[in-house]
Design a protein around this motif. Structure first.
Motif, PDB file in Angstrom:
ATOM      1  N   PHE A   1     -34.781 -73.755 -68.483  1.00  0.00           N
ATOM      2  CA  PHE A   1     -35.040 -73.994 -69.913  1.00  0.00           C
ATOM      3  C   PHE A   1     -34.273 -72.962 -70.740  1.00  0.00           C
ATOM      4  CE2 PHE A   1     -38.445 -71.136 -68.554  1.00  0.00           C
ATOM      5  CZ  PHE A   1     -38.437 -70.149 -69.525  1.00  0.00           C
TER       6      PHE A   1
ATOM      7  N   SER B   1     -37.703 -72.023 -74.633  1.00  0.00           N
ATOM      8  CA  SER B   1     -39.096 -71.997 -74.171  1.00  0.00           C
ATOM      9  C   SER B   1     -39.263 -72.924 -72.997  1.00  0.00           C
ATOM     10  CB  SER B   1     -40.042 -72.394 -75.309  1.00  0.00           C
ATOM     11  OG  SER B   1     -39.778 -73.712 -75.756  1.00  0.00           O
ATOM     12  N   GLY B   2     -40.267 -72.622 -72.174  1.00  0.00           N
ATOM     13  CA  GLY B   2     -40.530 -73.417 -71.003  1.00  0.00           C
ATOM     14  C   GLY B   2     -41.695 -72.862 -70.205  1.00  0.00           C
ATOM     15  N   PRO B   3     -42.090 -73.561 -69.100  1.00  0.00           N
ATOM     16  CA  PRO B   3     -43.271 -73.126 -68.326  1.00  0.00           C
ATOM     17  C   PRO B   3     -42.916 -72.022 -67.334  1.00  0.00           C
ATOM     18  CG  PRO B   3     -42.423 -75.159 -67.429  1.00  0.00           C
ATOM     19  CD  PRO B   3     -41.557 -74.864 -68.619  1.00  0.00           C
TER      20      PRO B   3
ATOM     21  N   ARG C   1     -45.019 -69.247 -64.278  1.00  0.00           N
ATOM     22  CA  ARG C   1     -46.266 -68.981 -63.523  1.00  0.00           C
ATOM     23  C   ARG C   1     -46.480 -67.457 -63.474  1.00  0.00           C
ATOM     24  NH1 ARG C   1     -49.063 -72.004 -59.928  1.00  0.00           N
ATOM     25  NH2 ARG C   1     -47.353 -73.534 -59.852  1.00  0.00           N
TER      26      ARG C   1
ATOM     27  N   ILE D   1     -50.295 -71.041 -65.113  1.00  0.00           N
ATOM     28  CA  ILE D   1     -49.124 -71.593 -65.794  1.00  0.00           C
ATOM     29  C   ILE D   1     -49.239 -71.303 -67.284  1.00  0.00           C
ATOM     30  CG2 ILE D   1     -47.811 -73.675 -66.352  1.00  0.00           C
ATOM     31  CD1 ILE D   1     -48.763 -74.852 -63.707  1.00  0.00           C
ATOM     32  N   TRP D   2     -48.200 -70.603 -67.829  1.00  0.00           N
ATOM     33  CA  TRP D   2     -48.176 -70.231 -69.235  1.00  0.00           C
ATOM     34  C   TRP D   2     -46.929 -70.859 -69.886  1.00  0.00           C
ATOM     35  CZ3 TRP D   2     -51.386 -66.638 -71.951  1.00  0.00           C
ATOM     36  CH2 TRP D   2     -52.409 -66.085 -71.177  1.00  0.00           C
ATOM     37  N   TYR D   3     -46.991 -70.992 -71.205  1.00  0.00           N
ATOM     38  CA  TYR D   3     -45.831 -71.428 -71.989  1.00  0.00           C
ATOM     39  C   TYR D   3     -45.135 -70.171 -72.465  1.00  0.00           C
ATOM     40  CZ  TYR D   3     -43.096 -74.377 -75.114  1.00  0.00           C
ATOM     41  OH  TYR D   3     -42.062 -75.047 -75.743  1.00  0.00           O
ATOM     42  N   ALA D   4     -43.823 -70.021 -72.135  1.00  0.00           N
ATOM     43  CA  ALA D   4     -43.111 -68.772 -72.412  1.00  0.00           C
ATOM     44  C   ALA D   4     -41.889 -69.012 -73.269  1.00  0.00           C
ATOM     45  CB  ALA D   4     -42.697 -68.118 -71.094  1.00  0.00           C
ATOM     46  N   ASN D   5     -41.544 -67.985 -74.075  1.00  0.00           N
ATOM     47  CA  ASN D   5     -40.338 -67.966 -74.893  1.00  0.00           C
ATOM     48  C   ASN D   5     -39.368 -66.941 -74.318  1.00  0.00           C
ATOM     49  OD1 ASN D   5     -41.399 -69.838 -76.763  1.00  0.00           O
ATOM     50  ND2 ASN D   5     -42.457 -68.182 -77.866  1.00  0.00           N
TER      51      ASN D   5
ATOM     52  N   THR E   1     -49.098 -67.917 -75.720  1.00  0.00           N
ATOM     53  CA  THR E   1     -47.663 -67.947 -75.461  1.00  0.00           C
ATOM     54  C   THR E   1     -47.188 -66.558 -75.050  1.00  0.00           C
ATOM     55  OG1 THR E   1     -47.377 -69.691 -77.094  1.00  0.00           O
ATOM     56  CG2 THR E   1     -45.405 -68.496 -76.421  1.00  0.00           C
TER      57      THR E   1
END
Length: 459
Positions: free
Chosen positions: A409, A412-414, A416, A421-425, A445
């Motif tokens: 990605f 942003s994307g998933p 671990r 599982i988190w959403y990360a920038n 996030t």
């Protein structure tokens, strides 16, 4: 009818007279054959005074002929001594004070008691005197006068008006006792003013005591037939064949003696304060609060009957509070060191008196101060180590954690993190399986960046 009434009246009168004579005869037998003996080999304090007064009451109830007090004391509290003297002066039962065994002393308060007793006796190799009253608190030194330099043997004058009042009051008190018993009043004044002492033999020669006795049988033999003045008038002692009953200290006296020991009272206060503090920090633990409350009440009772400097008590409590504050508000040792100093100073002046037997042992104070300082240092080191440990709760635990990208990605994307599982920038493109480091947590996030440490290690 009148004759019958007169007959019964005469019969009842004779019975009453017979009962009265019988009781009087029994009372006389008891007074002739019984003497109560008690021993005080300790400082004169509330416990010894209470024990002596109860023995005198028992002697009156039993119509004892004599009360004998075997005495060996370094002195004691003025209030307890005066209670005992008042009881002796008011007692209808003669009181003989016998300084025994050999090697004993009747110093300070013991000298006053000897002067107040109906019979003052000493065993060989005993002594009395040094009856100068000692005040609570430090006395201000008085610069020596020129005439004092010339007369080195002159008695030192009291430094303050309060000390002069105490000395003059004691002189008048002991002179009154000496005049009442017909003993040497001039030496009694000298014992108070100059703290002089006498051996038993010298005391007998100077009419300070009545007799010198090798043991109890010798004492009873010498006082047989002697006349003394009691609270109920003149009494002739009849001690030939007298039965001596020793009165042992009861549990109440022993417990009171332990509680009013300055060292024990000091420890009870500390146990009480720390127990209540532990209960406050751990509500519901019960045991520290109950034990602390009981110990503190016992300590307050002991302080009520002891010569306590309450400024010292306040300093001890302040010192404990400062040492505890050091644990919760670290001040690089300022609060802790101040608390130890306040604790030591307060402990030293808590029993600020030179009265024998009523001082706190200096090793005990040093041991408790050292224990408090060690506890403070241990707590400080524990908190320092705890601050260096990694955070294990809250959002802060995610900072610097390692994350694994779950897909390619940009922006942003998933990812671990620790099985979640988190959403990360991310500011740079991320490939699937790449190791990332969490640099910020914003709600749900994460902000991540490439794990440069891992990359450097692979190179």
């Amino acid at each position: 009818m009148n004759t019958r009434r007169l007959f019964w009246l005469a019969l009842l009168t004779m019975a009453a007279i017979g009962t009265t004579f019988g009781a009087a005869e029994k009372s006389d037998v008891d007074r002739t054959n019984t003497a109560l003996l008690l021993t005080i080999h300790d400082a004169i304090g509330p416990a010894t005074s209470s024990f002596f007064l109860r023995t005198l009451d028992e002697a009156r109830e039993r119509n004892a002929r004599l009360v004998i007090l075997e005495l060996d004391t370094p002195g004691g509290l003025d209030s307890a001594m005066r209670e005992m003297i008042q009881a002796i002066l008011a007692s209808p039962i003669p009181v003989a004070i016998y300084v025994s065994p050999s090697g004993s002393r009747a110093a300070s308060a013991g000298t006053y008691l000897l002067y107040a007793s109906h019979i003052a006796a000493m065993a060989p190799a005993t002594n009395l005197g040094a009856a100068t009253p000692v005040q609570i608190g430090p006395s201000s030194p008085t610069p020596p006068d020129e005439k004092d330099k010339d007369d080195k043997n002159a008695a030192p004058e009291p430094a303050t008006a309060m000390e002069r009042k105490a000395v003059n009051d004691s002189i008048a008190y002991i002179r009154g006792l000496a005049e009442l018993r017909g003993r040497n009043a001039d030496w009694a004044e000298d014992a108070v003013r100059s703290a002089t002492s006498l051996t038993a033999t010298a005391a007998l020669q100077q009419n300070v005591i009545d007799l010198l006795a090798a043991d109890l049988p010798d004492l009873l033999r010498q006082i047989d037939g002697r006349k003394v003045k009691t609270g109920m008038g003149e009494v002739t002692l009849s001690t030939s064949g007298l039965t001596i009953e020793r009165v042992e200290t009861d549990w109440r006296t022993r417990v009171l003696a332990v509680i009013t020991n300055p060292n024990v009272a000091y420890l009870l206060m500390l146990v009480g304060v720390y127990g209540l503090l532990l209960e406050g920090y751990n509500p519901g633990s019960i045991l520290p609060g109950v034990a602390g409350g009981i110990a503190l009440l016992l300590a307050l009772y002991a302080f009520q009957v002891l010569s306590v400097n309450y400024a010292g008590l306040a300093l001890i409590i302040l010192g404990i509070a400062l040492m505890i504050a050091e644990a919760f508000a670290p001040s690089f040792g300022v609060l802790g060191v101040g608390g130890v100093l306040a604790f030591v100073i307060g402990s030293v002046i808590l029993m600020d008196t030179e009265a024998p037997g009523f001082q706190i042992a200096r090793p005990l104070i040093g041991g408790m101060a050292l224990a408090g300082a060690l506890v403070m240092l241990l707590m400080a080191s524990y908190f320092v180590r705890s601050r260096r440990r990694p955070v294990v709760t809250g959002n802060e635990q995610l900072l610097s954690e390692r994350a694994i990208a779950m897909a390619d990605f940009e922006g942003s994307g998933p990812v671990r993190v620790r099985g979640e599982i988190w959403y990360a920038n991310a500011r740079s493109p991320v490939r699937k399986g790449e190791r990332l480091r969490v640099v910020r947590v914003a709600g749900l996030t994460l902000d991540v960046e490439p794990d440069r440490e891992r990359s450097s290690a692979q190179r």
